[in-house]
Design a protein around this motif. Structure first.
Motif, mmCIF file in Angstrom:
data_model
loop_
_atom_site.group_PDB
_atom_site.id
_atom_site.type_symbol
_atom_site.label_atom_id
_atom_site.label_comp_id
_atom_site.label_asym_id
_atom_site.label_seq_id
_atom_site.Cartn_x
_atom_site.Cartn_y
_atom_site.Cartn_z
ATOM 1 N N THR A 107 5.703 -1.558 14.728
ATOM 2 C CA THR A 107 4.484 -2.181 15.256
ATOM 3 C C THR A 107 4.630 -2.477 16.742
ATOM 4 O O THR A 107 3.749 -2.136 17.548
ATOM 5 N N TYR A 108 5.730 -3.092 17.119
ATOM 6 C CA TYR A 108 5.950 -3.419 18.533
ATOM 7 C C TYR A 108 5.980 -2.161 19.402
ATOM 8 O O TYR A 108 5.362 -2.108 20.475
ATOM 9 N N ALA A 109 6.728 -1.147 18.952
ATOM 10 C CA ALA A 109 6.872 0.072 19.761
ATOM 11 C C ALA A 109 5.527 0.743 19.997
ATOM 12 O O ALA A 109 5.217 1.193 21.116
ATOM 13 N N ARG A 110 4.707 0.784 18.981
ATOM 14 C CA ARG A 110 3.438 1.500 19.121
ATOM 15 C C ARG A 110 2.393 0.679 19.875
ATOM 16 O O ARG A 110 1.671 1.217 20.723
ATOM 17 N N SER A 133 7.413 -1.239 5.232
ATOM 18 C CA SER A 133 6.140 -1.617 4.632
ATOM 19 C C SER A 133 5.781 -0.751 3.430
ATOM 20 O O SER A 133 4.944 -1.136 2.613
ATOM 21 N N LEU A 134 6.430 0.410 3.288
ATOM 22 C CA LEU A 134 6.113 1.312 2.180
ATOM 23 C C LEU A 134 6.568 0.769 0.837
ATOM 24 O O LEU A 134 6.189 1.291 -0.216
ATOM 25 N N HIS A 135 7.385 -0.277 0.842
ATOM 26 C CA HIS A 135 7.822 -0.895 -0.409
ATOM 27 C C HIS A 135 6.709 -1.729 -1.065
ATOM 28 O O HIS A 135 6.813 -2.076 -2.241
ATOM 29 N N PHE A 136 5.654 -2.052 -0.317
ATOM 30 C CA PHE A 136 4.613 -2.911 -0.874
ATOM 31 C C PHE A 136 3.762 -2.160 -1.896
ATOM 32 O O PHE A 136 3.688 -0.925 -1.884
ATOM 33 N N GLY A 143 -0.642 -5.577 0.006
ATOM 34 C CA GLY A 143 -0.345 -4.159 0.178
ATOM 35 C C GLY A 143 -1.507 -3.396 0.800
ATOM 36 O O GLY A 143 -1.325 -2.575 1.699
ATOM 37 N N ARG A 144 -2.722 -3.667 0.319
ATOM 38 C CA ARG A 144 -3.901 -2.969 0.859
ATOM 39 C C ARG A 144 -4.088 -3.265 2.341
ATOM 40 O O ARG A 144 -4.424 -2.366 3.128
ATOM 41 N N ILE A 145 -3.863 -4.518 2.723
ATOM 42 C CA ILE A 145 -3.998 -4.879 4.141
ATOM 43 C C ILE A 145 -2.952 -4.153 4.972
ATOM 44 O O ILE A 145 -3.257 -3.584 6.029
ATOM 45 N N ILE A 146 -1.711 -4.178 4.497
ATOM 46 C CA ILE A 146 -0.614 -3.546 5.241
ATOM 47 C C ILE A 146 -0.858 -2.054 5.405
ATOM 48 O O ILE A 146 -0.675 -1.493 6.497
ATOM 49 N N PHE A 147 -1.306 -1.383 4.359
ATOM 50 C CA PHE A 147 -1.503 0.072 4.452
ATOM 51 C C PHE A 147 -2.728 0.419 5.297
ATOM 52 O O PHE A 147 -2.761 1.480 5.936
ATOM 53 N N ARG A 148 -3.707 -0.474 5.335
ATOM 54 C CA ARG A 148 -4.843 -0.254 6.231
ATOM 55 C C ARG A 148 -4.402 -0.370 7.689
ATOM 56 O O ARG A 148 -4.824 0.406 8.547
ATOM 57 N N VAL A 149 -3.526 -1.343 7.950
ATOM 58 C CA VAL A 149 -2.978 -1.483 9.301
ATOM 59 C C VAL A 149 -2.146 -0.253 9.667
ATOM 60 O O VAL A 149 -2.233 0.272 10.786
ATOM 61 N N GLU A 150 -1.339 0.226 8.728
ATOM 62 C CA GLU A 150 -0.550 1.439 8.980
ATOM 63 C C GLU A 150 -1.465 2.604 9.365
ATOM 64 O O GLU A 150 -1.160 3.373 10.278
ATOM 65 N N ARG A 151 -2.584 2.721 8.659
ATOM 66 C CA ARG A 151 -3.525 3.800 8.949
ATOM 67 C C ARG A 151 -4.091 3.667 10.354
ATOM 68 O O ARG A 151 -4.186 4.648 11.104
ATOM 69 N N MET A 152 -4.454 2.444 10.721
ATOM 70 C CA MET A 152 -4.996 2.205 12.060
ATOM 71 C C MET A 152 -3.962 2.502 13.140
ATOM 72 O O MET A 152 -4.295 3.032 14.204
ATOM 73 N N MET A 153 -2.697 2.177 12.855
ATOM 74 C CA MET A 153 -1.639 2.349 13.843
ATOM 75 C C MET A 153 -1.347 3.817 14.146
ATOM 76 O O MET A 153 -0.742 4.129 15.175
ATOM 77 N N GLU A 154 -1.772 4.721 13.287
ATOM 78 C CA GLU A 154 -1.554 6.148 13.547
ATOM 79 C C GLU A 154 -2.198 6.590 14.857
ATOM 80 O O GLU A 154 -1.718 7.519 15.510
ATOM 81 N N ARG A 155 -3.270 5.919 15.245
ATOM 82 C CA ARG A 155 -3.941 6.265 16.500
ATOM 83 C C ARG A 155 -3.065 5.946 17.707
ATOM 84 O O ARG A 155 -3.308 6.458 18.801
ATOM 85 N N MET A 156 -2.070 5.087 17.513
ATOM 86 C CA MET A 156 -1.157 4.704 18.594
ATOM 87 C C MET A 156 0.213 5.347 18.424
ATOM 88 O O MET A 156 1.175 4.910 19.038
ATOM 89 N N ILE A 170 5.652 9.044 -0.306
ATOM 90 C CA ILE A 170 5.144 7.688 -0.544
ATOM 91 C C ILE A 170 4.136 7.301 0.526
ATOM 92 O O ILE A 170 3.105 6.679 0.245
ATOM 93 N N TYR A 171 4.415 7.664 1.765
ATOM 94 C CA TYR A 171 3.486 7.372 2.855
ATOM 95 C C TYR A 171 2.144 8.057 2.587
ATOM 96 O O TYR A 171 1.082 7.430 2.711
ATOM 97 N N ALA A 172 2.213 9.329 2.193
ATOM 98 C CA ALA A 172 0.976 10.070 1.931
ATOM 99 C C ALA A 172 0.202 9.451 0.774
ATOM 100 O O ALA A 172 -1.033 9.379 0.805
ATOM 101 N N ARG A 173 0.907 8.969 -0.251
ATOM 102 C CA ARG A 173 0.248 8.391 -1.420
ATOM 103 C C ARG A 173 -0.335 7.012 -1.131
ATOM 104 O O ARG A 173 -1.437 6.697 -1.564
ATOM 105 N N LYS A 174 0.406 6.177 -0.383
ATOM 106 C CA LYS A 174 -0.029 4.798 -0.164
ATOM 107 C C LYS A 174 -0.907 4.628 1.077
ATOM 108 O O LYS A 174 -1.803 3.783 1.097
ATOM 109 N N VAL A 175 -0.614 5.406 2.112
ATOM 110 C CA VAL A 175 -1.361 5.271 3.366
ATOM 111 C C VAL A 175 -2.344 6.422 3.536
ATOM 112 O O VAL A 175 -3.478 6.248 3.963
ATOM 113 N N GLY A 176 -1.904 7.615 3.184
ATOM 114 C CA GLY A 176 -2.685 8.828 3.373
ATOM 115 C C GLY A 176 -1.877 9.850 4.147
ATOM 116 O O GLY A 176 -0.864 9.518 4.773
ATOM 117 N N GLU A 177 -2.281 11.106 4.096
ATOM 118 C CA GLU A 177 -1.602 12.126 4.886
ATOM 119 C C GLU A 177 -1.670 11.733 6.351
ATOM 120 O O GLU A 177 -2.744 11.386 6.859
#
Length: 378
Positions: A107-110, A133-136, A143-156, A170-177
């Motif tokens: 999170t910090y790096a991005r 975060s993939l353990h959630f 978990g839903r909040i964390i994976f939504r944030v992960e999805r948003m962070m892809e833009r960065m 697991i990333y593809a299943r929980k967050v998306g491709e």
């Protein structure tokens, strides 16, 4: 390594313990050897004497320095202060590559890499989840909040670096491709890791080495050792090496089963030193990405029993008899089998040459360097 201008690389992660810390140390050794300037930003409140010694050994190699800031595991009020201090340090270092490891480091790096780009700096933003975060559980609100944030962070994010095919799946299943660039780069071992380790005289039967917290399954190890002792008809011995928030509770747990097993608790030490203390290494984790300890034990010639979780089957092979579910009954049965004839059990595990071909630190660092330059050129 690529013959180009050296890079300024900053690795950001929370806790200087366990597999992430080992991974970063390996990368730094090879990146410095390749001529890059490297720095670290990590938590100031995690780790003990062992980790402090490891950081001290790294300090002279870090041209961009070692900065430690109090970083909480969970999101809390202290994050705002830690984030502001981290950004100021990163801005001063002016890195070409910001590589975040784990949830907080990623999170910090991005975030701060993106902020630097707003002000005109060209910086590549890398993220290695290492489980994190993939353990959630995506079925929970958290978990839903964390994976939504992960999805948003892809833009960065310029690159996500997965350390196992399981982690990528697991990333593809929980967050998306991933909608950003990504790569699968296995953790690697140095040539020195393949020097055999011989257990010392009077070695215990089994070794647990890792952080003393539920995710790593130390409680499973204690119960399984007692059950294996009952099945074997003799009191089995174990050594547990590590520290963590559950250590005192685990010592109490071991006292309750001392009629069937005998366990010694030791503070953290180098894995190869710990391997000399027992005949078989047990990794009873409830979740993992691609744990170094499995690779290290096999490379040192140590028999292992490990949970069928995360990327561990990618190391041992899907049909390996060393794989068990992370629960005491099945683990105990496998422990009883292994200790009955350790030499025969060892023959069922992957050979050294196969490990060398798939898990090389030189290949790991070279592939990552290629991704760094590709992101900067893009």
């Amino acid at each position: 390594m690529i013959d180009r201008k050296p890079l300024r690389i900053v690795h950001c992660f929370r806790a200087p313990v366990g597999g992430i810390f080992r991974h970063v140390r390996d990368l730094i050794e090879l990146q410095v050897r390749a001529g890059h300037q490297v720095g670290i930003i990590c938590d100031a409140s995690t780790g003990g004497e062992f980790e402090e010694a490891m950081l001290a050994n790294l300090r002279d190699k870090l041209a961009l320095g070692l900065e430690r800031i109090a970083m909480q595991r969970q999101i809390g009020p202290g994050d705002a202060v830690a984030a502001f201090r981290t950004y100021k340090i990163i801005k001063k270092l002016q890195p070409d590559v910001l590589h975040g490891h784990g949830a907080k480091g990623g999170t910090y790096a991005r975030l701060f890499g993106s902020l630097l780009r707003v002000f005109g700096s060209r910086v590549a933003r890398f993220y290695s989840p290492h489980g994190g975060s993939l353990h959630f559980d995506p079925a929970t609100l958290q978990g839903r909040i964390i994976f939504r944030v992960e999805r948003m962070m892809e833009r960065m994010t310029d690159r996500i670096i997965f350390v196992s095919a399981f982690e990528q799946g697991i990333y593809a299943r929980k967050v998306g491709e991933p909608r950003c660039e990504f790569a699968l780069i296995y953790n690697g071992l140095a040539e020195s890791d393949f020097e055999p380790v011989v257990p010392k005289g009077g070695a215990a039967d089994f070794l647990f080495i890792g952080e003393m917290r539920a995710l790593k399954g130390p409680d499973i190890f204690i119960n399984a050792l007692a059950k294996a002792g009952t099945a074997s008809g003799r009191k089995l011995t174990g050594v547990m090496v590590g520290d963590g928030k559950d250590r005192a509770t685990l010592i109490e747990q071991s006292a309750k089963v001392q009629e069937d097993s005998e366990i010694s608790f030791l503070m953290p030490m180098k894995a190869r030193e710990a391997f000399r203390l027992a005949k078989v290494v047990v990794i009873p984790s409830r979740a993992e990405a691609l744990p170094y300890i499995v690779l290290e034990a096999l490379a040192a010639g140590q028999p292992v029993i490990a949970s069928r979780v995360g990327g561990i089957p990618e190391i041992l092979g899907e049909s390996s008899p060393a794989l068990v579910q992370p629960e005491a009954g099945e683990l105990a049965a496998r422990m009883a089998t292994a200790i009955r004839d350790v030499a025969a059990y060892k023959q069922t595990l992957p050979g050294i040459e196969a490990l060398k071909q798939k898990f090389s630190s030189e290949a790991m660092a070279a592939r990552l360097e290629t991704e760094y330059f590709s992101a900067l050129d893009g």
